[in-house]
Design an enzyme around this catalytic site. Structure first.
Site, short mmCIF file in Angstrom:
data_model
loop_
_atom_site.label_atom_id
_atom_site.label_comp_id
_atom_site.label_asym_id
_atom_site.label_seq_id
_atom_site.Cartn_x
_atom_site.Cartn_y
_atom_site.Cartn_z
CB THR A 31 -0.90 0.16 0.92
OG1 THR A 31 -1.60 -1.11 1.64
CG2 THR A 31 -1.96 0.78 0.71
CE LYS A 143 0.68 -3.82 3.27
NZ LYS A 143 0.09 -3.46 4.78
CD GLU A 175 0.91 -6.63 12.78
OE1 GLU A 175 2.05 -6.59 12.45
OE2 GLU A 175 0.47 -8.15 12.26
#
Lengths: 281, 281
Positions: A31, A143, A175
């Site tokens: 992203t 990811k 996280e």
């Protein structure tokens, strides 16, 4: 503005349903934050994307085409977010993949993320999620597209929190659902190790570098809930939202100080002004 | 014959790339075995699909349409495999989903699986996979779309084994990459508990019922590698391949007996002949 997609370099909203990224989540994504027509930290994003491809043995070869697409889209978008997916490609039924099948790349452009400006200035409230992350070293750090844990965790609240914190099944802090976590203790910066699960965020790596340049010691540590009691500051971060100081965690922990966090926010903002550093590295 | 797809009831090979099943693996699936135009154990498959939708809070409502599609396709296919995916539907960027967005259903028809007939008669060799399954009770049992663990495990070998066995991170035996596991010990049938990870297979549930009808005791147990040493027989199973007796596991365990396994194969075959039971339940 709704999203528009480019599939293997062609503007298209028609993905082959045989794509393994759909069938099995067999792929990785990034992203990218776009400001003033430039992509932030593109080099670092491509490093992580490459690492993800290596881990999954995805033989993605179209780096030049992908990079050109992203630059062109960023320039058209000016400000916003670009999402890049690299999937294993269309395949038959069954988990086994063909060694040399071409990957699929899907690039989409999105409007800027909408968050209250106070999240960065005044700070945010975090939820402690009920869901515990599974431990899977084979997938930790990258990811990848298997994101049901994050989807389930994000469904635990509506808008009463800005973000949710995730622990793993051994009660280790890992996280946020969409961000990385930092703790400031006695002038030192601590962030969870991501050997067992979690995504190694791009802004996390940038902030580790910035802090060290400023002489701040940074450690990747095993962290647990009691570590919040000895922390002076806490913040979460990602490439799109930047740094959010944390005011409170689920009514259990409160943090009045933001000094180190603000220093990092300012250092990051200075880097944005010197685009050569911020955007290219 | 390559696969053809129906998306929300329309013949189409054009999936919206904004589909969350692609973006996050946000969905569930079923693999249906079709013989002589009928779908085996459709009722049980729909039960598991429903359970998966409930677990993920997927508000899928088109059961009648989906069922009609599957019956029509099965009748055209005659023999083969139908795969059904239910995804969360197209969404914006971000893990949070809209509570009432319509789901996407994707149905595809495939030729019959091609396996040597000896797998069922003489038996198979299994690999012990290096990869360990992560523990995630929130996703255990259902057939969700986050299948990277299975993809990575299946990539550990080429064709030298018929299937690979997976242990979890606590060294508990769980399942095969595409099948469930049974152990026969002193006339008793044992199969791993699937509270922490694994997929609760349809044929697994059928065989548990058949064995109990025959007076064979069946237990869902915590099983570990040493349990192979006290086992007389081992087999793996799934809806598409049926039952495969196991001859050998990674050169470490060998099983000469197939008596109980063959009894189950024969009982299963008898059910196939009485279609009313086998296909409808």
């Amino acid at each position: 503005m709704s999203a528009s997609h480019w599939i293997n370099g062609v503007s298209s909203n028609e993905l082959d349903p045989a794509e393994r990224a759909l069938q099995y989540g067999d792929g990785v994504f990034e992203t990218l934050c776009v400001r003033h027509g430039s992509v932030a930290y593109l080099h670092r994003h491509w490093q992580r994307l490459r690492a993800g491809c290596e881990r999954l043995q995805l033989h993605f070869a179209e780096w030049d085409g992908l990079t050109a697409e992203v630059h062109r889209l960023a320039s058209e978008l000016d400000d916003g977010v670009i999402k890049v997916i690299v999937g294993r490609g269309a395949g038959g039924r069954g988990y086994r993949y063909a060694a040399n099948a071409p990957c699929t790349r899907i690039v989409s452009a999105h409007p800027p993320a909408q968050w209250p400006a106070e999240h960065a200035s005044v700070g945010v409230r975090l939820r402690l999620c009920r869901l515990r992350l599974g431990v899977q070293p084979a997938l930790a750090g990258i990811k990848h597209l298997n994101r049901l844990e994050q989807v389930l965790a994000r469904a635990e609240w509506e808008n009463e929190y800005a973000e949710g914190l995730l622990l793993d099944c051994h009660e280790q802090l890992i996280e946020g659902t969409m961000s990385n976590l930092f703790i400031v203790r006695d002038g030192q910066l601590l962030t969870p190790r991501l050997d067992d699960c979690g995504v190694a965020g791009i802004l996390r790596s940038v902030l580790i570098d910035i802090a060290r340049e400023q002489g701040v010691e940074v450690r990747r540590s095993r962290l647990e809930l009691p570590d919040f009691e000895s922390a002076q500051e806490v913040f979460v971060c990602n490439s799109v939202v930047g740094i959010w100081p944390v005011r409170e965690i689920d009514g259990r922990y409160r943090f009045a100080s933001r000094k180190v966090t603000q220093n990092l926010q300012q250092a990051l903002a200075r880097r944005q002004e010197t685009e050569g550093i911020w955007y290219e590295e």
